[in-house]
Design an enzyme around this catalytic site. Structure first.
Site, short mmCIF file in Angstrom:
data_model
loop_
_atom_site.label_atom_id
_atom_site.label_comp_id
_atom_site.label_asym_id
_atom_site.label_seq_id
_atom_site.Cartn_x
_atom_site.Cartn_y
_atom_site.Cartn_z
N ARG A 147 53.74 32.12 34.73
CA ARG A 147 54.03 30.97 34.43
C ARG A 147 54.79 30.15 34.38
O ARG A 147 55.85 30.33 36.07
CB ARG A 147 55.14 31.60 32.90
CG ARG A 147 54.31 32.58 32.16
CD ARG A 147 55.51 33.14 30.49
NE ARG A 147 54.86 33.77 29.81
CZ ARG A 147 55.09 34.81 29.56
NH1 ARG A 147 55.90 35.83 30.81
NH2 ARG A 147 55.15 36.07 29.74
N LYS A 171 59.96 37.02 30.34
CA LYS A 171 60.43 36.77 29.11
C LYS A 171 60.86 37.91 28.72
O LYS A 171 60.09 38.93 29.29
CB LYS A 171 59.55 36.00 28.16
CG LYS A 171 58.38 35.26 28.58
CD LYS A 171 58.12 34.60 26.89
CE LYS A 171 57.28 33.27 27.14
NZ LYS A 171 56.09 33.23 25.66
N HIS A 239 49.89 26.05 32.63
CA HIS A 239 48.99 26.86 31.60
C HIS A 239 47.89 27.33 31.87
O HIS A 239 47.38 27.93 31.72
CB HIS A 239 49.84 26.64 30.33
CG HIS A 239 50.05 28.12 29.56
ND1 HIS A 239 51.67 28.80 29.83
CD2 HIS A 239 49.56 28.77 28.18
CE1 HIS A 239 51.76 29.95 29.12
NE2 HIS A 239 50.56 29.63 27.53
N ARG A 242 46.59 29.69 34.23
CA ARG A 242 46.71 30.59 34.17
C ARG A 242 45.86 31.20 33.02
O ARG A 242 45.51 32.71 33.32
CB ARG A 242 48.21 31.10 32.49
CG ARG A 242 48.79 32.19 32.69
CD ARG A 242 50.59 32.07 31.72
NE ARG A 242 50.85 33.01 31.36
CZ ARG A 242 51.52 34.41 31.17
NH1 ARG A 242 51.29 35.11 32.90
NH2 ARG A 242 51.56 35.02 31.00
N HIS A 265 51.82 40.07 29.70
CA HIS A 265 51.70 40.20 27.89
C HIS A 265 52.66 41.68 27.48
O HIS A 265 52.47 42.86 28.22
CB HIS A 265 50.62 40.08 27.41
CG HIS A 265 49.91 38.90 27.83
ND1 HIS A 265 49.46 38.01 27.72
CD2 HIS A 265 51.02 37.97 27.28
CE1 HIS A 265 48.83 36.62 27.88
NE2 HIS A 265 50.34 36.36 28.12
N TYR A 274 44.07 35.36 25.72
CA TYR A 274 43.53 34.34 27.02
C TYR A 274 42.57 34.35 28.02
O TYR A 274 42.68 33.54 28.88
CB TYR A 274 45.11 35.16 27.89
CG TYR A 274 46.10 34.28 27.65
CD1 TYR A 274 47.05 33.12 28.91
CD2 TYR A 274 47.18 33.81 26.37
CE1 TYR A 274 48.76 32.93 28.55
CE2 TYR A 274 48.56 33.68 26.87
CZ TYR A 274 49.28 33.08 27.88
OH TYR A 274 50.28 32.71 27.67
#
Length: 293
Positions: A147, A171, A239, A242, A265, A274
């Site tokens: 990211r 994250k 993004h 990505r 993820h 994705y």
């Protein structure tokens, strides 16, 4: 209400180890909700004042202001989490946001770039510091699928050039190791040699003209400039690279769970959104990999 919000944000920071960005987002949503309650009730509200009718009114007000459904759904999810925390703390007996359903969202499928489009985007001309930095940024984004926030958060000590690996803080403050290829290795080696002579003021891999850490906005502006330079006919952001990373790996036969690990993820269903591979590509992969194809 404001004291409860402060306690909740402290809980997110100290016990949930939430990122500063997450804490800011929760804080802004709760401040907006509290302001709405004060306007409706005519006095400072408390959590005990809130019921599902007031929350529904808040969401309706956001809709009248033209807020997107995705943003409304996020705010409702934030309120659910906030009131769930208050229930666990014994402040409330029930969660007033639990009975409300989020708005139905349209499933938007992000479109990746074609491989030749990525090649054109990454082929940055020039040999000055800005060009070397741009090449390293673009190569690393596409080579790793990280990211934008993860990229600007990288420190020099987190990159192993010889092993072609980088340690990423994703994250939820979760660490993972991602790999990159020889093109990104060369671009990074060139940039880091240049960076050393720019008197950096931080350990950041990517620095701005003042020597400080490059911002998320700076990376987005760089990608936008490259899109204009190569005359891409569609929008592109960090993004997008990505999404392209994940799709191109899957198209060439990579395992979906391996891609999930590389992307960081928590859910495989997120990884599936994705990736974009057409039926012809899937058939080719199937014929190459299945023992009885």
């Amino acid at each position: 209400m404001r004291d409860a919000t402060t306690a909740f944000l402290r809980h997110l920071e100290r016990e949930r180890n939430a990122s500063p960005h997450t804490i800011r987002a929760y804080g802004e949503d709760l401040r907006q909700f509290t302001d709405y309650l004060e306007g409706v009730l005519g006095r400072p509200p408390s959590p005990e004042d809130v019921d599902h009718v007031l929350i529904r009114g808040f969401l309706a007000e956001l809709h009248r202001r033209g807020l997107k459904k995705t943003s409304s759904a996020r705010k409702l999810a934030g309120l659910r989490t906030f009131f769930r925390y208050l229930c666990r703390e014994g402040r409330l007996e029930r969660n007033p946001a639990r009975v409300l359903l989020p708005p139905r969202l349209e499933k938007r499928i992000p479109a990746p770039l074609e491989e030749d489009q990525v090649g054109a985007l990454l082929d940055v001309p020039g040999d000055d510091a800005a060009s070397r930095r741009a090449r390293a940024i673009l190569e690393l984004l596409y080579a790793t699928g990280i990211r934008c926030a993860e990229l600007v958060g990288l420190d020099v000590g987190e990159i192993d050039l010889d092993a072609r690996m980088v340690r990423v803080l994703g994250k939820g403050r979760k660490e993972r190791i991602v790999l990159f290829g020889t093109n990104a290795q060369g671009a990074l080696r060139s940039w880091l040699a240049t960076r050393a002579g720019l008197r950096p003021k931080s350990d950041a891999v990517f620095i701005n003209l003042r020597g400080g850490r490059l911002s998320d906005r700076g990376v987005r502006a760089l990608v936008s400039r490259r899109v204009k330079q190569v005359a891409l006919t569609r929008r592109c952001s960090p993004h997008t690279l990505r999404h392209s990373f994940a799709t191109h790996l899957l198209a060439r036969g990579a395992d979906l769970r391996a891609i999930q690990e590389l992307l960081g993820h928590a859910s495989l269903s997120t990884t599936q959104r994705y990736t974009h591979v057409d039926t012809r590509q899937l058939l080719e992969v199937y014929k190459k990999t299945h023992p009885r194809a």
